[in-house]
Design a protein around this motif. Sequence first.
Motif, PDB file in Angstrom:
ATOM      1  N   PRO A 374     -10.868 -53.565 -25.803  1.00 25.92           N
ATOM      2  CA  PRO A 374     -10.976 -52.810 -27.059  1.00 25.92           C
ATOM      3  C   PRO A 374      -9.696 -52.026 -27.345  1.00 25.92           C
ATOM      4  CG  PRO A 374     -12.354 -51.832 -25.353  1.00 25.92           C
ATOM      5  CD  PRO A 374     -11.829 -53.094 -24.791  1.00 25.92           C
ATOM      6  N   ARG A 375      -9.220 -52.199 -28.559  1.00 26.05           N
ATOM      7  CA  ARG A 375      -7.971 -51.517 -28.940  1.00 26.05           C
ATOM      8  C   ARG A 375      -8.135 -50.846 -30.292  1.00 26.05           C
ATOM      9  NH1 ARG A 375      -2.436 -54.435 -27.236  1.00 26.05           N
ATOM     10  NH2 ARG A 375      -2.767 -54.191 -25.011  1.00 26.05           N
ATOM     11  N   ILE A 376      -7.477 -49.709 -30.446  1.00 20.85           N
ATOM     12  CA  ILE A 376      -7.357 -49.099 -31.776  1.00 20.85           C
ATOM     13  C   ILE A 376      -5.887 -49.267 -32.125  1.00 20.85           C
ATOM     14  CG2 ILE A 376      -7.586 -46.991 -33.134  1.00 20.85           C
ATOM     15  CD1 ILE A 376      -9.675 -46.050 -31.034  1.00 20.85           C
ATOM     16  N   GLY A 377      -5.586 -50.197 -32.969  1.00 21.29           N
ATOM     17  CA  GLY A 377      -4.181 -50.562 -33.209  1.00 21.29           C
ATOM     18  C   GLY A 377      -3.631 -51.144 -31.923  1.00 21.29           C
ATOM     19  N   SER A 378      -2.532 -50.543 -31.449  1.00 25.49           N
ATOM     20  CA  SER A 378      -1.975 -51.042 -30.187  1.00 25.49           C
ATOM     21  C   SER A 378      -2.457 -50.190 -29.011  1.00 25.49           C
ATOM     22  CB  SER A 378      -0.443 -51.026 -30.253  1.00 25.49           C
ATOM     23  OG  SER A 378      -0.026 -49.688 -30.418  1.00 25.49           O
ATOM     24  N   PHE A 379      -3.333 -49.212 -29.293  1.00 31.34           N
ATOM     25  CA  PHE A 379      -3.823 -48.329 -28.228  1.00 31.34           C
ATOM     26  C   PHE A 379      -4.953 -49.030 -27.475  1.00 31.34           C
ATOM     27  CE2 PHE A 379      -5.890 -44.884 -26.121  1.00 31.34           C
ATOM     28  CZ  PHE A 379      -4.947 -43.889 -25.956  1.00 31.34           C
ATOM     29  N   ASP A 380      -4.657 -49.412 -26.244  1.00 29.33           N
ATOM     30  CA  ASP A 380      -5.645 -50.140 -25.432  1.00 29.33           C
ATOM     31  C   ASP A 380      -6.495 -49.131 -24.668  1.00 29.33           C
ATOM     32  OD1 ASP A 380      -6.839 -51.588 -23.169  1.00 29.33           O
ATOM     33  OD2 ASP A 380      -5.712 -53.267 -23.986  1.00 29.33           O
ATOM     34  N   LEU A 381      -7.758 -49.013 -25.074  1.00 26.17           N
ATOM     35  CA  LEU A 381      -8.611 -47.958 -24.509  1.00 26.17           C
ATOM     36  C   LEU A 381      -8.869 -48.154 -23.011  1.00 26.17           C
ATOM     37  CD1 LEU A 381     -11.047 -47.824 -27.530  1.00 26.17           C
ATOM     38  CD2 LEU A 381      -9.624 -45.937 -26.767  1.00 26.17           C
ATOM     39  N   LYS A 382      -9.120 -49.394 -22.609  1.00 24.46           N
ATOM     40  CA  LYS A 382      -9.448 -49.631 -21.199  1.00 24.46           C
ATOM     41  C   LYS A 382      -8.234 -49.401 -20.307  1.00 24.46           C
ATOM     42  CE  LYS A 382     -10.286 -53.903 -19.655  1.00 24.46           C
ATOM     43  NZ  LYS A 382     -10.965 -55.146 -19.300  1.00 24.46           N
ATOM     44  N   TYR A 383      -7.129 -49.966 -20.712  1.00 24.30           N
ATOM     45  CA  TYR A 383      -5.897 -49.843 -19.925  1.00 24.30           C
ATOM     46  C   TYR A 383      -5.499 -48.366 -19.820  1.00 24.30           C
ATOM     47  CZ  TYR A 383      -0.849 -50.290 -19.071  1.00 24.30           C
ATOM     48  OH  TYR A 383       0.421 -50.167 -18.581  1.00 24.30           O
TER      49      TYR A 383
END
Length: 613
Positions: A374-383
């Motif tokens: 899951p990402r918000i734009g390029s922000f990868d929540l899991k990573y």
Amino acid sequence: MPNRKFADGEVVMGRWPGSVLYYEVQVTSYDDVAHLYTVKYKDGTELALKESDIRSQSSFKHRKSQSSSSSPSRRSSSRSRSRSRSPGPPAKGRRRSASQSREHKDDKKKTVQETSLALPVLVLFKPSENNTKRYNGEPESTEKNATSCIILEQNLKPDLEVKRVLEQYSLRSRKDDKKEEIYSEKKTFVAVKPIEKVSTKTKELEFGGRIGTFMMILLLPATVFYLLLMCKQDDPSLLNFPPLPALESLWDGRVFGVFLLWFFLQAVFYLLPIGKVVEGLPLSSGRKLQYRINGFYAFILSAAAIGVLLYFQFELHYLYDHFMQFAVSAAAFSLALSIYLYVRSLKAPEEELAPGGNSGYFIYDFFTGHELNPRIGSFDLKYFCELRPGLIGWVVINLAMLLAEMKIHNLSVPSLSMILVNSFQLLYVVDALWNEEAVLTTMDITHDGFGFMLAFGDLVWVPFVYSLQAFYLVGHPTTITWPVAAAITVLNCIGYYIFRSANSQKNNFRRNPADPKLANLKFIPTATGKGLLVTGWWGFVRHPNYLGDIIMALAWSLPCGFNHILPYFYVIYFICLLVHREARDEHHCKQKYGLAWERYCQRVPYRIFPYIY
Ligand code: NDP
């Protein structure tokens, strides 16, 4: 009655995902809901394929005979060998006569047929000397798995590989000529379509299925609170059950605010345009996501921020005083995050769902994580959550415990036990952040979705349970001698050495199997193209990195002495976690690599502990 074309047990030709190549496979089952066939390749690999990716064997045989009768002489391996070694187009100035060109075209058509019909022959002369040369000592495997070389490329760069195959054999993609088939209806079996995705539907449920995951959603938070309450007791014996605190004492808006501040500060650090950007492993669609590697910078910036707070006399043991409230805040936040993740995952396209968290059962998918990245734009929540707020938070908590110990016990320097626990765990965290790129090849990133399991694990379990030894030492001072401290330090160093070198060996091998630094290692090729190391650490036991991790876990608990079992919770839990994780991984590897994995297991019989398990 399901409308299916192929029966169970039927031997057919199945397209290898992401390629235009067909292998002989056996249908083992059919999923009426997903309309997918489970097929077994000759090497034991099992995959779910759509009907459109399956052809009857008779059409292949028929075409093969056509091809051979028309021009058997052209099928010599030497021709194919030289062609596959120089797949590039002819030099610009070179011209061909019309007849030459026609002949060449025919030749190419036949070669395509041969490619599909006799793939194992073609791949034997793919330029992969590296593979076979380095795999000295396992000739039988090399022979049986010779397909690995071509598939390796397909696996790592499927788009490129399909393009290369198309170019090599003058095939045009559907996009170019809007034709679904390259040759006339009668002759071809190589359909060039956009790559179709293999379904990611989860068939086998882990963690005890729906009931198991439901129980874990309740038990994990309960365990954290039980451990923290126990640790606060003067006598934290197992049977000395702690009194339950008043509910209102568990929540403090200011503490929650501090937690949010920490979380969003880490998010800001993550977004800073410092550090390199790397690609993760290919997804099932062949796409690769990009990740910024700046966890170590985030750590340095966090350390600077804490330094500033301490300089301005901020009492860091505020964390110790409100520890339970911080844990409750983190748990509430992780629950809210998991709900958000699940809701947004309902809109995610099928190919973006996690292979392990797409069962269709709400509770199971909520726990294991429905969406893979899951990402918000390029922000990868899991990573982001994997290595930053919780992991760096763990170090801050340890430091707070150290300061609390000094304050409560009026010490001018922390105890030796506290110094050891802090130093060992600091090394572990710094190592993880320094080698942040390695997290991209772990199960958490490649297989597990982002749901309650990882959100709670990263934000609550890691910072609040892994710091249990330091928390314990504040309330239960333990004196150890210098020789004992030295022995424990040696143990930690041994564990760290095994852990680090094993992980580096595998990560380097996965990133670049041709790395000259790994030239002395042997491996078993597999049908997917990835090799399985059988010498070095991965030839010692099947999970040497787990072994190193467990040795370190023991070294972290030993400074707490032997008065109570509580500080050993971490090592006991960790052994259970890694034994279970190892079993999950074995299962996945068995599915991925089939026979090659069995051969690896024969070659390396012990899973984690040599001669024991
Ligand atoms: P691993 O790093 O052990 O990776 C397992 C994968 O490695 C397999 O799926 C396979 O993937 C590949 N592999 C297996 N055998 C071989 C071989 N012989 N040669 C080459 N590749 C092989 O998995 P984890 O993600 O579980 O662990 C990563 C690290 O994180 C470990 O050090 C572990 O101890 C640590 N960890 C720490 C935790 C903590 O809470 N502190 C929790 C969990 C893990 P493929 O073939 O697809 O590449």
